[in-house]
Design a protein around this motif. Sequence first.
Motif, PDB file in Angstrom:
ATOM      1  N   THR A  35       0.863  -1.171   0.000  1.00  0.00           N
ATOM      2  CA  THR A  35       0.000   0.000   0.000  1.00  0.00           C
ATOM      3  C   THR A  35       0.902   1.225   0.000  1.00  0.00           C
ATOM      4  O   THR A  35       1.884   1.273   0.740  1.00  0.00           O
ATOM      5  CB  THR A  35      -0.901   0.026   1.250  1.00  0.00           C
ATOM      6  N   THR A  36       0.581   2.215  -0.819  1.00  0.00           N
ATOM      7  CA  THR A  36       1.424   3.404  -0.958  1.00  0.00           C
ATOM      8  C   THR A  36       0.626   4.668  -0.652  1.00  0.00           C
ATOM      9  O   THR A  36      -0.609   4.636  -0.547  1.00  0.00           O
ATOM     10  CB  THR A  36       1.983   3.510  -2.389  1.00  0.00           C
ATOM     11  N   ARG A  37       1.331   5.766  -0.543  1.00  0.00           N
ATOM     12  CA  ARG A  37       0.660   7.050  -0.344  1.00  0.00           C
ATOM     13  C   ARG A  37      -0.273   7.373  -1.505  1.00  0.00           C
ATOM     14  O   ARG A  37      -1.315   7.999  -1.323  1.00  0.00           O
ATOM     15  CB  ARG A  37       1.702   8.170  -0.190  1.00  0.00           C
ATOM     16  N   GLU A  85       0.131   8.468   8.850  1.00  0.00           N
ATOM     17  CA  GLU A  85      -0.842   7.613   8.175  1.00  0.00           C
ATOM     18  C   GLU A  85      -1.155   6.361   8.982  1.00  0.00           C
ATOM     19  O   GLU A  85      -2.209   5.746   8.800  1.00  0.00           O
ATOM     20  CB  GLU A  85      -0.336   7.190   6.796  1.00  0.00           C
ATOM     21  N   LEU A  98      -4.088  -0.705   7.556  1.00  0.00           N
ATOM     22  CA  LEU A  98      -3.230  -0.659   6.374  1.00  0.00           C
ATOM     23  C   LEU A  98      -2.434  -1.953   6.269  1.00  0.00           C
ATOM     24  O   LEU A  98      -1.881  -2.445   7.259  1.00  0.00           O
ATOM     25  CB  LEU A  98      -2.263   0.535   6.451  1.00  0.00           C
ATOM     26  N   TYR A 100       2.149  -1.245   4.312  1.00  0.00           N
ATOM     27  CA  TYR A 100       2.276   0.169   3.950  1.00  0.00           C
ATOM     28  C   TYR A 100       3.743   0.560   3.845  1.00  0.00           C
ATOM     29  O   TYR A 100       4.527   0.373   4.788  1.00  0.00           O
ATOM     30  CB  TYR A 100       1.584   1.058   4.975  1.00  0.00           C
TER      31      TYR A 100
END
Length: 431
Positions: free
Chosen positions: A64-66, A239, A295, A298
């Motif tokens: 998972t990315t920004r 995050e 998440l 991440y």
Amino acid sequence: MTIWDPLHECMHREDLEQLQLEKLQAALNRVYKSVTHYRRIFTERNIIPEDIQSLADLTHLPFTTREDLRGNYPYGMFAVPLREVVRIHSSSGTTTKPIVVGYTKNDIRTWSNLAARFMTAAGVTRDDLVQISFLYGLYTGAFGIHYGAEAIGASVIPMGTGNTEKQVLIMHDYRSTVLVCTPSYALVLADFMERHGMNARGLTLRVGLFGGEPWSEEMREEIEDRLAITATDNYGVSEIMGPGIAGECLCKNGLHLFEDAFLPEIINPGTGQVLPPGSVGELVLTTLSREAFPLIRYRTGDLTRLDYSPCDCGRTLVRMQKPQGRSDDMLIIKGVNVFPSQIADVLFGLSEEPLPHQIVIRRQGIQDGLEIRIEVTERIFALELQQQRELLDLMKRKIRSVIGIEATLRLVEPGSLSRTDSTAVPVLDQR
């Protein structure tokens, strides 16, 4: 040494990994059921949560990315309805859409407990008076430590940022014992007190909790000497959960990462391959307890390594090294991974002040050449020529020992790199 939660901070590795697997499977079921983004990814890969039968199976899932978070702005990554969200934080979003993060009541309780862990590890007790000089607002920094201090039973002064004169006044008059701020602001406070003839040893401060920016061991030593405190580092990712992911104990030999709440991996930032223990790479975190905003894998972008050896404090949790830089800032020079923050830390540690500088990379024949241009500050200008040469030689040797390659250092005129209208860029790659 005092430990806030011995049950989870001192678990045998086998028991911890079993707990992680159980929590991971629950988290995967949660996101598969409630988050469209993850359900789509699982479906595309023909995977269901039940296929993940071991911690090693996690590598079957993508990162998972920004960009994923921004692409699901504002609430697309939430795993609960908004009526169950009691707190919303977000990034600034000055150039792109902000990343919006939600917390349930239970998430807030978990956050408070995790913050209490690293604060206790740093020596904070219920008898302390904690002055929080982080920014309150949409950012997570101040709130996490505020919650942790209250969970411990300490008194809190929610000072917020700025107004240095009042910060020092309150520190003195209210008899604060714990200072919470960025390490650079701690030195601003020290400068103010020295300019006004105040002796920090006359304060009641004894502990400093610093985070929010990279800082070196040399900077730690300066803060401890000038403020007469014990300074510890802590780590958070807004995050994920702000402060409370990891923090130093009084051994100051790495930040204990709370593995019962976060499953860490270290990957090669270029290939995504998981690296063996002890390797330097990008930190990837999977949340194991988050309800509103879980998440999976991440990519934090922070470069560090994990140390699984025992710590003298008694905690069995893995320790992460202070982040060495960002994976998106990495330079490859002569086949060596170099991070601008490493060079900045060396220059600051030897000059005792932030030095405006520029990193220039050129191709010299078939090899790369590294030049570091350093702006002449008032302190450097005041040195005799021989002293300037000795300082540059010392910087050169230290940089070589840190990054492993030779650099040419050159002084440039005052204001050429630091003035606001300067066209100089921090890194100039001319290859």
